[in-house]
Scaffold this motif. Structure first.
Motif, PDB file in Angstrom:
ATOM      1  N   ARG A  25      59.272 -67.764 -71.299  1.00  0.00           N
ATOM      2  CA  ARG A  25      59.227 -66.939 -70.082  1.00  0.00           C
ATOM      3  C   ARG A  25      57.958 -67.223 -69.273  1.00  0.00           C
ATOM      4  NH1 ARG A  25      60.857 -62.435 -67.517  1.00  0.00           N
ATOM      5  NH2 ARG A  25      59.270 -61.125 -66.559  1.00  0.00           N
ATOM      6  N   ILE A  26      56.839 -67.310 -69.948  1.00  0.00           N
ATOM      7  CA  ILE A  26      55.557 -67.537 -69.282  1.00  0.00           C
ATOM      8  C   ILE A  26      55.602 -68.839 -68.494  1.00  0.00           C
ATOM      9  CG2 ILE A  26      53.097 -67.972 -69.675  1.00  0.00           C
ATOM     10  CD1 ILE A  26      53.435 -66.210 -72.256  1.00  0.00           C
ATOM     11  N   ARG A  27      56.131 -69.884 -69.124  1.00  0.00           N
ATOM     12  CA  ARG A  27      56.183 -71.192 -68.469  1.00  0.00           C
ATOM     13  C   ARG A  27      57.039 -71.135 -67.210  1.00  0.00           C
ATOM     14  NH1 ARG A  27      57.700 -75.372 -73.072  1.00  0.00           N
ATOM     15  NH2 ARG A  27      56.800 -76.907 -71.667  1.00  0.00           N
ATOM     16  N   VAL A  28      58.190 -70.500 -67.295  1.00  0.00           N
ATOM     17  CA  VAL A  28      59.110 -70.442 -66.159  1.00  0.00           C
ATOM     18  C   VAL A  28      58.580 -69.531 -65.062  1.00  0.00           C
ATOM     19  CG1 VAL A  28      61.430 -69.730 -65.452  1.00  0.00           C
ATOM     20  CG2 VAL A  28      61.122 -71.023 -67.571  1.00  0.00           C
ATOM     21  N   MET A  29      58.057 -68.383 -65.429  1.00  0.00           N
ATOM     22  CA  MET A  29      57.604 -67.418 -64.427  1.00  0.00           C
ATOM     23  C   MET A  29      56.330 -67.864 -63.715  1.00  0.00           C
ATOM     24  SD  MET A  29      60.120 -65.493 -64.449  1.00  0.00           S
ATOM     25  CE  MET A  29      59.647 -64.210 -63.310  1.00  0.00           C
TER      26      MET A  29
END
Length: 131
Positions: free
Chosen positions: A87-91
């Motif tokens: 999630r962190i990478r995408v957001m």
């Protein structure tokens, strides 16, 4: 003396065409920061056995288990990505870039879709050793 049981993720072969490998390749192409762990997060069976031996444990048995998951559709797969570390990478992508990333990911995953959904696999190593 004593007995120890170890469970770890098994290393997967780089490249390939599993959903997670496609996602990881695309993140590299988009220049997304790789998540770094302070300790290794996956091992080969030989590495597990070597690690146990380095602590004077004698390997009794090592097993490999394959777990298959089927995601009904690509939107469900995307929702799964938006949890945990990924999630962190995408957001961290801006909204427009995130939309392009999602469409590119879907275009690469569509050929893998089967009538029942998108198949993914995870591999786990179980090892039991004794001192």
């Amino acid at each position: 003396g004593g007995v120890i049981g170890v469970t770890v993720w098994e290393k997967t072969v780089p490249g390939g065409s599993s959903p997670s490998q496609i996602f990881n390749q695309l993140t590299k192409e988009y220049g997304m920061a790789e998540v770094k762990f302070s300790q290794p997060s996956s091992f080969s069976p030989e590495e597990v056995q070597s690690l146990l031996a380095s602590h004077e444990f004698k390997n009794k048995e090592t097993h490999r288990e394959t777990k298959e998951t089927v995601t009904a559709n690509l939107e469900e797969y995307w929702e799964g990505i938006l949890h945990g570390v990924t999630r962190i990478r995408v957001m961290n992508l801006d909204e427009a870039m995130r939309a392009r990333f999602k469409e590119e990911l879907f275009s690469r995953l569509r050929p893998l879709m089967q009538p029942e959904g998108l198949h993914g696999f995870s591999y786990v190593i179980y090892s039991i050793a004794q001192k």
